[in-house]
Scaffold this motif. Structure first.
Motif, PDB file in Angstrom:
ATOM      1  N   LEU A   1     -20.573  19.348 -45.634  1.00 62.55           N
ATOM      2  CA  LEU A   1     -20.351  20.457 -44.698  1.00 62.55           C
ATOM      3  C   LEU A   1     -21.697  20.982 -44.217  1.00 62.55           C
ATOM      4  N   ALA A   2     -21.916  20.941 -42.910  1.00 65.17           N
ATOM      5  CA  ALA A   2     -23.081  21.597 -42.322  1.00 65.17           C
ATOM      6  C   ALA A   2     -22.627  22.945 -41.768  1.00 65.17           C
TER       7      ALA A   2
ATOM      8  N   GLY B   1     -18.634  17.177 -52.838  1.00 58.48           N
ATOM      9  CA  GLY B   1     -18.930  17.820 -51.560  1.00 58.48           C
ATOM     10  C   GLY B   1     -20.317  18.448 -51.562  1.00 58.48           C
ATOM     11  N   ARG B   2     -21.045  18.207 -50.452  1.00 58.39           N
ATOM     12  CA  ARG B   2     -22.384  18.791 -50.306  1.00 58.39           C
ATOM     13  C   ARG B   2     -22.352  19.875 -49.239  1.00 58.39           C
ATOM     14  N   LEU B   3     -23.163  20.898 -49.423  1.00 61.76           N
ATOM     15  CA  LEU B   3     -23.276  22.000 -48.457  1.00 61.76           C
ATOM     16  C   LEU B   3     -24.684  22.004 -47.872  1.00 61.76           C
ATOM     17  N   VAL B   4     -24.771  22.092 -46.546  1.00 65.77           N
ATOM     18  CA  VAL B   4     -26.074  22.096 -45.890  1.00 65.77           C
ATOM     19  C   VAL B   4     -26.166  23.258 -44.902  1.00 65.77           C
ATOM     20  N   LEU B   5     -27.096  24.162 -45.184  1.00 65.88           N
ATOM     21  CA  LEU B   5     -27.339  25.262 -44.240  1.00 65.88           C
ATOM     22  C   LEU B   5     -28.302  24.770 -43.161  1.00 65.88           C
ATOM     23  N   VAL B   6     -27.873  24.929 -41.897  1.00 66.68           N
ATOM     24  CA  VAL B   6     -28.643  24.376 -40.779  1.00 66.68           C
ATOM     25  C   VAL B   6     -29.146  25.489 -39.861  1.00 66.68           C
ATOM     26  N   ASP B   7     -30.362  25.325 -39.376  1.00 65.79           N
ATOM     27  CA  ASP B   7     -30.839  26.191 -38.286  1.00 65.79           C
ATOM     28  C   ASP B   7     -31.758  25.384 -37.377  1.00 65.79           C
ATOM     29  N   LEU B   8     -31.970  25.930 -36.179  1.00 71.17           N
ATOM     30  CA  LEU B   8     -32.641  25.170 -35.120  1.00 71.17           C
ATOM     31  C   LEU B   8     -34.131  24.962 -35.346  1.00 71.17           C
TER      32      LEU B   8
ATOM     33  N   GLY C   1     -30.326  11.995 -38.503  1.00 76.74           N
ATOM     34  CA  GLY C   1     -29.947  10.992 -39.495  1.00 76.74           C
ATOM     35  C   GLY C   1     -29.153  11.562 -40.663  1.00 76.74           C
ATOM     36  N   LEU C   2     -28.555  12.733 -40.469  1.00 75.99           N
ATOM     37  CA  LEU C   2     -27.767  13.356 -41.541  1.00 75.99           C
ATOM     38  C   LEU C   2     -26.287  13.342 -41.147  1.00 75.99           C
ATOM     39  N   GLN C   3     -25.499  12.546 -41.860  1.00 77.99           N
ATOM     40  CA  GLN C   3     -24.068  12.460 -41.542  1.00 77.99           C
ATOM     41  C   GLN C   3     -23.310  13.613 -42.192  1.00 77.99           C
ATOM     42  N   CYS C   4     -22.698  14.447 -41.367  1.00 74.43           N
ATOM     43  CA  CYS C   4     -21.884  15.552 -41.880  1.00 74.43           C
ATOM     44  C   CYS C   4     -20.498  15.422 -41.270  1.00 74.43           C
ATOM     45  N   ASN C   5     -19.486  15.172 -42.094  1.00 78.95           N
ATOM     46  CA  ASN C   5     -18.155  14.988 -41.519  1.00 78.95           C
ATOM     47  C   ASN C   5     -17.483  16.312 -41.164  1.00 78.95           C
ATOM     48  N   VAL C   6     -18.005  17.411 -41.688  1.00 81.03           N
ATOM     49  CA  VAL C   6     -17.443  18.728 -41.375  1.00 81.03           C
ATOM     50  C   VAL C   6     -18.569  19.651 -40.922  1.00 81.03           C
ATOM     51  N   ILE C   7     -18.328  20.405 -39.842  1.00 78.58           N
ATOM     52  CA  ILE C   7     -19.301  21.434 -39.454  1.00 78.58           C
ATOM     53  C   ILE C   7     -18.591  22.781 -39.317  1.00 78.58           C
TER      54      ILE C   7
ATOM     55  N   ASN D   1     -16.624  32.359 -48.691  1.00 78.92           N
ATOM     56  CA  ASN D   1     -15.622  31.836 -49.631  1.00 78.92           C
ATOM     57  C   ASN D   1     -14.504  31.122 -48.886  1.00 78.92           C
ATOM     58  N   SER D   2     -14.057  31.713 -47.801  1.00 84.31           N
ATOM     59  CA  SER D   2     -12.999  31.103 -47.013  1.00 84.31           C
ATOM     60  C   SER D   2     -13.464  29.765 -46.418  1.00 84.31           C
ATOM     61  N   LEU D   3     -14.689  29.750 -45.896  1.00 85.44           N
ATOM     62  CA  LEU D   3     -15.260  28.505 -45.346  1.00 85.44           C
ATOM     63  C   LEU D   3     -15.326  27.405 -46.416  1.00 85.44           C
ATOM     64  N   PHE D   4     -15.894  27.748 -47.566  1.00 87.71           N
ATOM     65  CA  PHE D   4     -16.084  26.728 -48.609  1.00 87.71           C
ATOM     66  C   PHE D   4     -14.740  26.264 -49.190  1.00 87.71           C
ATOM     67  N   GLU D   5     -13.762  27.158 -49.268  1.00 87.87           N
ATOM     68  CA  GLU D   5     -12.442  26.750 -49.760  1.00 87.87           C
ATOM     69  C   GLU D   5     -11.754  25.822 -48.757  1.00 87.87           C
ATOM     70  N   ASN D   6     -11.903  26.110 -47.475  1.00 90.95           N
ATOM     71  CA  ASN D   6     -11.358  25.196 -46.462  1.00 90.95           C
ATOM     72  C   ASN D   6     -12.014  23.820 -46.570  1.00 90.95           C
ATOM     73  N   PHE D   7     -13.331  23.814 -46.784  1.00 91.10           N
ATOM     74  CA  PHE D   7     -14.040  22.538 -46.962  1.00 91.10           C
ATOM     75  C   PHE D   7     -13.536  21.824 -48.220  1.00 91.10           C
ATOM     76  N   ALA D   8     -13.340  22.573 -49.288  1.00 91.40           N
ATOM     77  CA  ALA D   8     -12.872  21.970 -50.544  1.00 91.40           C
ATOM     78  C   ALA D   8     -11.522  21.291 -50.349  1.00 91.40           C
ATOM     79  N   SER D   9     -10.666  21.859 -49.513  1.00 86.78           N
ATOM     80  CA  SER D   9      -9.363  21.220 -49.330  1.00 86.78           C
ATOM     81  C   SER D   9      -9.478  19.935 -48.507  1.00 86.78           C
ATOM     82  N   ILE D  10     -10.524  19.796 -47.722  1.00 88.47           N
ATOM     83  CA  ILE D  10     -10.758  18.517 -47.025  1.00 88.47           C
ATOM     84  C   ILE D  10     -11.282  17.483 -48.028  1.00 88.47           C
ATOM     85  N   VAL D  11     -12.180  17.917 -48.885  1.00 90.82           N
ATOM     86  CA  VAL D  11     -12.780  17.019 -49.876  1.00 90.82           C
ATOM     87  C   VAL D  11     -11.702  16.429 -50.788  1.00 90.82           C
ATOM     88  N   LYS D  12     -10.734  17.260 -51.141  1.00 89.02           N
ATOM     89  CA  LYS D  12      -9.627  16.787 -51.991  1.00 89.02           C
ATOM     90  C   LYS D  12      -8.791  15.796 -51.219  1.00 89.02           C
TER      91      LYS D  12
END
Ligand code: AR6
Length: 231
Positions: free
Chosen positions: A38-39, A73-80, A119-125, A220-231
Motif C-alpha cells: 500500500l502506497a 503487506g507493506r506500507l509505504v508513505l509517499v511524498d513528491l 520501480g516500486l510496484q504498489c498494487n494498492v494506493i 486505522n480505517s485505511l490500513f484495515e481496508n488494505f488488510a482485507s485486500i491482503v487476505k
C-alpha cells in the motif's frame, strides 16, 4: 517483480517429490501475499493544514499497530519531494521505534507513477479525498483521478457517494484504467482526514483533540481496508 520471479522459478522447477512440491507452492503463495504493498500520502497535512508533528506520530503509531497485527503487506508513505518534512519526521520516528523497515518505509515519488518512474510496484494506493469523492480540486486527489481516468470515477460512484471524516472506502480499479495498466494498481482506497483549513468544509478550528482522533481513525480505517485486500 520479486514475487513474480520467485513464482515462475518455483513453477519451472520439476520435482517428482510430492512433499517438496507442496512446500514450494506454499512458499510461492506466501511470497505473492508478501508482495502486497500500500502506497499512501500523508492524509490532511497539505491542503487540510493538519500539524505535521502530530500527524507523524499518528502515522508511525498506526503503521506499527498494523505490522504487529497483520503478518503480510507493506506500507509505504509517499511524498513528491526529497525535502518533504513529513517524510523525514516519519522516517526518524519509525527508526527510533525500531519498526521493521522492510514492512514500513518512506518513498519519494509521484504516487501515480511509482512503478514506471520509481520501480516500486504498489498494487494498492490511498487517496487523500474530499467528502464528495469528487475528482479534481488539487493535491493528490487531482493527480490520482487524472491518472486513473473515467474508470475510477465510475467505480467510485458504485462504492459510495460521500465519506465522513475518519473513514475510508476501498474501490477496485477496473483493468481498463491506465493506472491499472501502466502501474499495476488494482485498488484505490479513498480516505477523508480531518480538516484544519477554514476555506474547506467541516473545519475543526484547531481542535486537535478531535483532529487527532479523526486522523487516527482515518489511518486505522485505511490500513484495515488494505488488510482485507491482503487476505
Ligand atoms: N504523489 C504523492 N504525494 C502527493 C502528490 C502526488 N502526486 N500530490 C500531493 N502529494 P493533499 P489533504 C502529497 O493536499 O491535505 C484535495 O484537493 C502532499 O505533498 O493532497 O488531505 C482534496 O480534494 C501531501 O504530503 O491532501 C481535499 O479537498 C499529501 O500528498 C483536500 O485536498 C496530502 O496533500 C485534502 O487535503
Amino acid at each position: 517483480p520479486e514475487a513474480i520471479g520467485t513464482c515462475s522459478m518455483e513453477v519451472e522447477k520439476k520435482s517428482n517429490n510430492m512433499k517438496e512440491n507442496e512446500e514450494q507452492s506454499k512458499e510461492s503463495v506466501s511470497s505473492v501475499i508478501n508482495s502486497h504493498t500500500l502506497a499512501f500520502p500523508s492524509i490532511s497535512t497539505a491542503d487540510f493544514q493538519f500539524d505535521l508533528e502530530r500527524a507523524s506520530d499518528i502515522i508511525v503509531d498506526t503503521a506499527a499497530e498494523f505490522i504487529q497485527k497483520h503478518e503480510n503487506g507493506r506500507l509505504v508513505l509517499v511524498d513528491l519531494s526529497q525535502k518533504s518534512r513529513i517524510l523525514s519526521l516519519v522516517k526518524d520516528k519509525a527508526s527510533k521505534k525500531s519498526i521493521d523497515s522492510s514492512r514500513f518505509f518512506t518513498f519519494v515519488g509521484d504516487i501515480t507513477q511509482l512503478k514506471s518512474k520509481g520501480g516500486l510496484q504498489c498494487n494498492v494506493i490511498a487517496n487523500a479525498a474530499n467528502w464528495r469523492l469528487k475528482a479534481g480540486g488539487g493535491g493528490v486527489n487531482a493527480a490520482i483521478f487524472n491518472a486513473a481516468g473515467e474508470a475510477l470515477q465510475r467505480a467510485t460512484k458504485e462504492c459510495a457517494d460521500t465519506l465522513r471524516p475518519g473513514s475510508s472506502v476501498c474501490v477496485p480499479l477496473p483493468s481498463t484504467s491506465p493506472l491499472h495498466q501502466k502501474e499495476g494498481v488494482t485498488h484505490v482506497i479513498h480516505v477523508l482526514g480531518p480538516n484544519m483549513n477554514p476555506m474547506r468544509p467541516d473545519c475543526l478550528k484547531n481542535d486537535y483533540t478531535k483532529g487527532c482522533k479523526i486522523l487516527h481513525d482515518a489511518y486505522n480505517s485505511l490500513f484495515e481496508n488494505f488488510a482485507s485486500i491482503v487476505k
